[in-house]
Design a protein around this motif. Sequence first.
Motif, short mmCIF file in Angstrom:
data_model
loop_
_atom_site.label_atom_id
_atom_site.label_comp_id
_atom_site.label_asym_id
_atom_site.label_seq_id
_atom_site.Cartn_x
_atom_site.Cartn_y
_atom_site.Cartn_z
N ASP A 111 0.16 -47.20 75.72
CA ASP A 111 0.63 -47.55 74.38
C ASP A 111 0.62 -46.35 73.43
OD1 ASP A 111 -2.06 -47.15 73.94
OD2 ASP A 111 -2.47 -49.14 73.12
N GLY A 112 0.22 -45.17 73.93
CA GLY A 112 0.24 -43.95 73.13
C GLY A 112 -0.86 -43.85 72.10
N SER A 113 -1.87 -44.70 72.19
CA SER A 113 -2.91 -44.72 71.15
C SER A 113 -3.95 -43.61 71.30
CB SER A 113 -3.63 -46.08 71.15
OG SER A 113 -4.28 -46.30 72.39
N ASP A 114 -4.12 -43.07 72.51
CA ASP A 114 -5.15 -42.06 72.73
C ASP A 114 -4.85 -41.33 74.04
OD1 ASP A 114 -7.44 -40.57 72.37
OD2 ASP A 114 -8.63 -42.30 71.74
N ASP A 115 -5.67 -40.31 74.34
CA ASP A 115 -5.46 -39.56 75.57
C ASP A 115 -6.68 -39.62 76.49
OD1 ASP A 115 -7.22 -38.05 74.12
OD2 ASP A 115 -6.15 -36.14 74.32
N ASP A 116 -7.42 -40.74 76.44
CA ASP A 116 -8.60 -40.91 77.29
C ASP A 116 -8.46 -42.12 78.21
OD1 ASP A 116 -8.75 -42.87 75.38
OD2 ASP A 116 -10.88 -42.61 74.95
N GLU A 161 -3.21 -50.84 77.80
CA GLU A 161 -4.22 -49.82 77.55
C GLU A 161 -4.36 -48.85 78.72
OE1 GLU A 161 -6.04 -49.21 74.91
OE2 GLU A 161 -5.58 -50.93 73.64
N HIS A 162 -4.04 -49.33 79.93
CA HIS A 162 -4.19 -48.52 81.14
C HIS A 162 -3.05 -48.81 82.10
CE1 HIS A 162 -8.24 -47.07 80.20
NE2 HIS A 162 -8.52 -48.30 79.79
#
Length: 209
Positions: A111-116, A161-162
């Motif tokens: 979803d592009g919300s984070d890079d973890d 999310e994944h």
Amino acid sequence: MTGGVRGAAGQAGGSSRSRVPPGGRCSARRGKRRCAACAALVLASWCSAAGAGDTAEEAGDVLRVAIPAAALAVTIRRDDRDGRRQLYRAFAANVAATWLLKETVEDERPDGSDDDAFPSGHTSVAFQGAAFLHRRYGIRTAWPAYALAAFTGWSRIDADEHDEADVLAGAALGIGASFLLVDKLERKRIAVIPAAGDGAWGVRITGSF
């Protein structure tokens, strides 16, 4: 005198035999009760999450806590202190490894919300709890937790999310931590062996505790 010794030994032998518990059926019933209790606990947690928001994502949020909590509850119910210490150790190692990979590998979430994104923390924690039950007590106790851990992984994909690789890596981490750091619980075994000598007879009881 020899006859008296024989009689006393014979009575002792008969008494020893009568005290040996059958074990098999009782163990099976206890295993089924533990399995049902574990399933009921995690299922109740899922239902409460679904009722609150009616979303798979929220159910996954609850299950990542409920599955390890169910594993802890089983160790308490069985008074398994060694198992409880091993659960803590495997849980801590799994969380540390998951965090380290998240900080090291830059992988953007779908979803592009984070890079973890890599690996899935929800999935690793859920599978670590399920794998602990498997490793320590056997698959009969663990299979409901495995099913709910798989649902937790799916919920992370469904929530965007994944991706599948994140979830599979999280599952592998959780399972690996438990199987590497947890020992299988050795069941108690008792054997009754006839014994004779010096004009007397009886039985000898041996076992591992």
